[in-house]
Design an enzyme around this catalytic site. Structure first.
Site, short mmCIF file in Angstrom:
data_model
loop_
_atom_site.label_atom_id
_atom_site.label_comp_id
_atom_site.label_asym_id
_atom_site.label_seq_id
_atom_site.Cartn_x
_atom_site.Cartn_y
_atom_site.Cartn_z
N LYS A 35 8.14 20.59 -39.32
CA LYS A 35 8.53 21.88 -38.71
C LYS A 35 9.31 22.66 -39.75
O LYS A 35 9.93 22.07 -40.64
CB LYS A 35 9.42 21.62 -37.49
CG LYS A 35 9.49 22.79 -36.54
CD LYS A 35 8.35 22.74 -35.54
CE LYS A 35 8.24 23.95 -34.68
NZ LYS A 35 7.26 23.74 -33.61
N ASP A 62 5.17 29.46 -34.40
CA ASP A 62 6.06 29.02 -33.32
C ASP A 62 6.81 30.29 -32.88
O ASP A 62 6.30 31.41 -33.13
CB ASP A 62 7.02 27.92 -33.81
CG ASP A 62 7.74 27.19 -32.67
OD1 ASP A 62 7.14 26.33 -32.03
OD2 ASP A 62 8.92 27.52 -32.40
P1 NDP Z 1 6.91 33.63 -28.98
O1 NDP Z 1 7.80 34.07 -30.06
O2 NDP Z 1 5.54 34.17 -28.89
O3 NDP Z 1 7.60 33.86 -27.56
C1 NDP Z 1 8.84 33.30 -27.27
C2 NDP Z 1 9.29 33.78 -25.92
O4 NDP Z 1 10.46 33.06 -25.53
C3 NDP Z 1 9.67 35.24 -25.90
O5 NDP Z 1 9.45 35.77 -24.63
C4 NDP Z 1 11.16 35.20 -26.23
O6 NDP Z 1 11.90 36.31 -25.80
C5 NDP Z 1 11.57 33.96 -25.46
N1 NDP Z 1 12.75 33.34 -26.10
C6 NDP Z 1 12.84 32.91 -27.38
N2 NDP Z 1 14.06 32.44 -27.64
C7 NDP Z 1 14.75 32.60 -26.50
C8 NDP Z 1 16.07 32.29 -26.14
N3 NDP Z 1 16.92 31.75 -27.01
N4 NDP Z 1 16.44 32.58 -24.87
C9 NDP Z 1 15.57 33.14 -23.97
N5 NDP Z 1 14.30 33.45 -24.28
C10 NDP Z 1 13.90 33.17 -25.51
O7 NDP Z 1 6.86 32.03 -29.09
P2 NDP Z 1 5.84 30.98 -28.46
O8 NDP Z 1 5.32 31.50 -27.17
O9 NDP Z 1 4.89 30.59 -29.50
O10 NDP Z 1 6.80 29.74 -28.20
C11 NDP Z 1 7.44 29.50 -26.95
C12 NDP Z 1 7.81 28.03 -26.85
O11 NDP Z 1 6.63 27.22 -26.94
C13 NDP Z 1 8.73 27.50 -27.95
O12 NDP Z 1 9.56 26.50 -27.40
C14 NDP Z 1 7.77 26.87 -28.94
O13 NDP Z 1 8.40 25.88 -29.73
C15 NDP Z 1 6.78 26.26 -27.97
N6 NDP Z 1 5.45 25.92 -28.51
C16 NDP Z 1 4.70 26.88 -29.14
C17 NDP Z 1 3.44 26.56 -29.60
C18 NDP Z 1 2.54 27.58 -30.20
O14 NDP Z 1 1.39 27.23 -30.48
N7 NDP Z 1 2.95 28.82 -30.39
C19 NDP Z 1 2.92 25.18 -29.50
C20 NDP Z 1 3.77 24.30 -28.75
C21 NDP Z 1 4.99 24.67 -28.30
P3 NDP Z 1 12.29 37.45 -26.86
O15 NDP Z 1 11.03 38.18 -27.12
O16 NDP Z 1 13.35 38.26 -26.20
O17 NDP Z 1 12.81 36.73 -28.07
O1 2IT Z 2 5.38 23.13 -31.39
C1 2IT Z 2 4.18 23.15 -31.75
O2 2IT Z 2 3.40 22.23 -31.48
C2 2IT Z 2 3.70 24.33 -32.50
N1 2IT Z 2 4.46 25.26 -32.71
C3 2IT Z 2 2.29 24.36 -33.02
C4 2IT Z 2 2.19 23.59 -34.29
C5 2IT Z 2 0.87 23.68 -35.01
O3 2IT Z 2 0.82 23.14 -36.13
O4 2IT Z 2 -0.09 24.24 -34.49
#
Ligand code: NDP
Ligand code: 2IT
Length: 453
Positions: free
Chosen positions: A126, A166
């Site tokens: 990461k 992420d």
């Molecule tokens: P994005 O940046 O697309 O979206 C994140 C969302 O969460 C936004 O709505 C953001 O609000 C909100 N957010 C972020 N930080 C905070 C905080 N501290 N408090 C409240 N709201 C918060 O990210 P993703 O959708 O990609 O990721 C969301 C979650 O999923 C994370 O935990 C990530 O690690 C996990 N994840 C993502 C994967 C991926 O493929 N993208 C894979 C597996 C897990 P704002 O816009 O106001 O910041």
């Molecule tokens: O938390 C996660 O699994 C991710 N942000 C996606 C990682 C990846 O390599 O696709």
């Protein structure tokens, strides 16, 4: 906790002070694995757990860039290369002001087990930066990404370490990062995943994490002869994962009534249908606005501003059947867990990484609801990243339907592996222990085979 686990945790705390999220992630895994190391002393004598909690390598670097006013800015960049026993390091990059070493170590640690569960040959890593893309122009984001990659490039490679997105890193950032990597190395390879469709990306990768978390919930419900049809669902976040979880839930006949961002959340009792979701996607992905605007746009919806003085998160107090936390770590505490259950929730599928804190998890497990931990439930994203790598190696691309079918199969396999591991180690129905054990065994056996490295 056993004496072995206590000694291990005490060591983790002493060696890694001020990293509470890392301690939390390790403690949950160690608790699940006590029964495994008791039954398999070979893991203990080879110090497999002790080696798993120590990153193979941590890179930390300066990221200087120039903003639109011509001022010099300095951020901190990181890449945690946690474990490469079963494949090249693989995991996302997070750009968010809260990013620090401890948060990235928790994420890299969880990634090792998650990636092992996907059935694909992926190690765990990461990275990211405390850079905040919010409010920055596209050109500022590009300058930052180019500076970040100007150091990162020497540590990654399609057979070494393959980052992805992420929080704060989506298609736009992956594009800028890929462009700079290719320019420096003079090679077009699958060094990043989440790439654009026309330059090596996989169909369904943007959708994969959200869709996967919904498929996992459907798999859990199937064990009780139920489906998602007609279920009311709470979704948090409004980014990549939340958007596509909402899309798939609606497609399967469920009704999503909440979404959030870091400023607050909206509640729409009529449900967020296809047209409303398209509006949210334009708001978040193009205009980069706040979710509060939803309540002005759609009558019947209300907005609640985030209150940092509250000891709970009111989004989890609405009556519903299922919850999909898709924002960030520790967004559900014990009080929230109780509110969820009081409101009728019997399914929680974690789209985010570690969104439920330790006491919330204990509450879900004690009350025997269907609780899918992030390592299993959100593994669809990295799984399709693995499929993107496979397509890049073949210089070929699969259709949308083919990738979606593989994603469904992988989520089903993860569900089966998790349920089976829990049964084998006498914690039937506990998906947390099941995921930790199943993820661990494959990596641990590879580590035994490869000697003391
Ligand atoms: P994005 O940046 O697309 O979206 C994140 C969302 O969460 C936004 O709505 C953001 O609000 C909100 N957010 C972020 N930080 C905070 C905080 N501290 N408090 C409240 N709201 C918060 O990210 P993703 O959708 O990609 O990721 C969301 C979650 O999923 C994370 O935990 C990530 O690690 C996990 N994840 C993502 C994967 C991926 O493929 N993208 C894979 C597996 C897990 P704002 O816009 O106001 O910041
Ligand atoms: O938390 C996660 O699994 C991710 N942000 C996606 C990682 C990846 O390599 O696709």
């Amino acid at each position: 906790m056993s004496t072995y686990a206590e000694a291990l945790m005490s060591d983790v705390q002493t060696k890694n002070p001020a990293e509470p999220e890392f301690h939390q992630a390790v403690e949950e895994v160690v608790e699940s694995l006590v029964a495994v190391v008791d039954r398999h002393p070979e893991y203990r004598s080879a110090k497999v757990l002790e080696r798993l909690i120590e990153p193979e390598r941590v890179v930390m670097f300066r990221v200087p860039w120039i903003d639109d006013q011509g001022d010099v800015r300095v951020n901190r960049g990181f890449r945690i290369e946690m474990n490469s026993a079963i494949g090249p390091y693989k995991g996302g990059l997070r750009f968010h002001p809260s990013v620090n070493l401890g948060i990235l170590k928790f994420l890299a640690f969880e990634q090792v087990f998650k990636n092992s569960l996907t059935t694909l040959p992926l190690g765990g890593g990461k990275g990211g930066s405390d850079f905040d893309p919010k409010g920055k122009s596209d050109i500022e984001v590009m300058r930052f990404c180019q500076s970040f990659m100007t150091e990162l490039f020497r540590h990654i490679g399609h057979n070494t370490d393959v980052p992805a997105g992420d929080i704060g890193v989506g298609g736009r950032e992956i594009g800028f990062l890929f462009g700079q990597y290719k320019r420096i190395v003079n090679e077009f390879t699958g060094v990043l995943t989440g790439k654009g469709r026309n330059w090596g990306g996989s169909l369904i990768r943007p959708e994969a994490t959200g869709y996967g978390a919904v498929y996992f919930a459907a798999n859990m419900l199937e064990t009780r002869d139920e489906s998602l049809e007609g279920k009311t669902c709470l979704v948090s976040g409004s980014g990549n994962v939340a958007q596509f979880a909402t899309e798939k839930l609606s497609a399967l006949g469920a009704k999503v009534v909440t979404l959030s961002d870091s400023s607050g959340y909206i509640h729409d009792p009529d449900g967020i249908d296809e047209a409303k979701l398209a509006w949210v996607m334009a708001l978040k992905n193009e205009r980069r606005g706040r979710i509060a605007e939803y309540a002005d746009e759609f009558s019947g919806a209300s907005y609640v501003e985030h209150d940092p003085n509250l000891d709970h998160n009111p989004i989890w107090s609405h009556a519903a059947d299922c919850a999909f936390p898709c924002a960030t770590q520790n967004e559900i505490n014990e009080r929230d867990a109780k509110h969820l259950l009081d409101g009728g929730v019997t399914v929680v599928s974690e789209g985010a990484n570690m969104p439920s804190d330790a006491k919330a998890v204990d509450h879900f497990i004690d009350r025997k609801i269907l609780f899918g931990p992030g390592k299993a439930a959100n593994a669809g994203g990295v799984a399709v990243s693995g499929l993107e790598m496979a397509q890049n190696s073949m210089r070929y691309s699969w259709t949308r339907e083919e990738v979606d079918e593989r994603l469904k199969l992988i989520m089903k396999d993860i569900h089966t592996a998790t349920v089976d591991a829990a049964e084998r180690f006498d914690v039937k129905g506990n998906y947390v222990a099941g995921a930790n054990i199943a993820g661990f065994l494959k990596v641990a056996d590879a580590m035994l085979d490869q000697g003391i490295v």
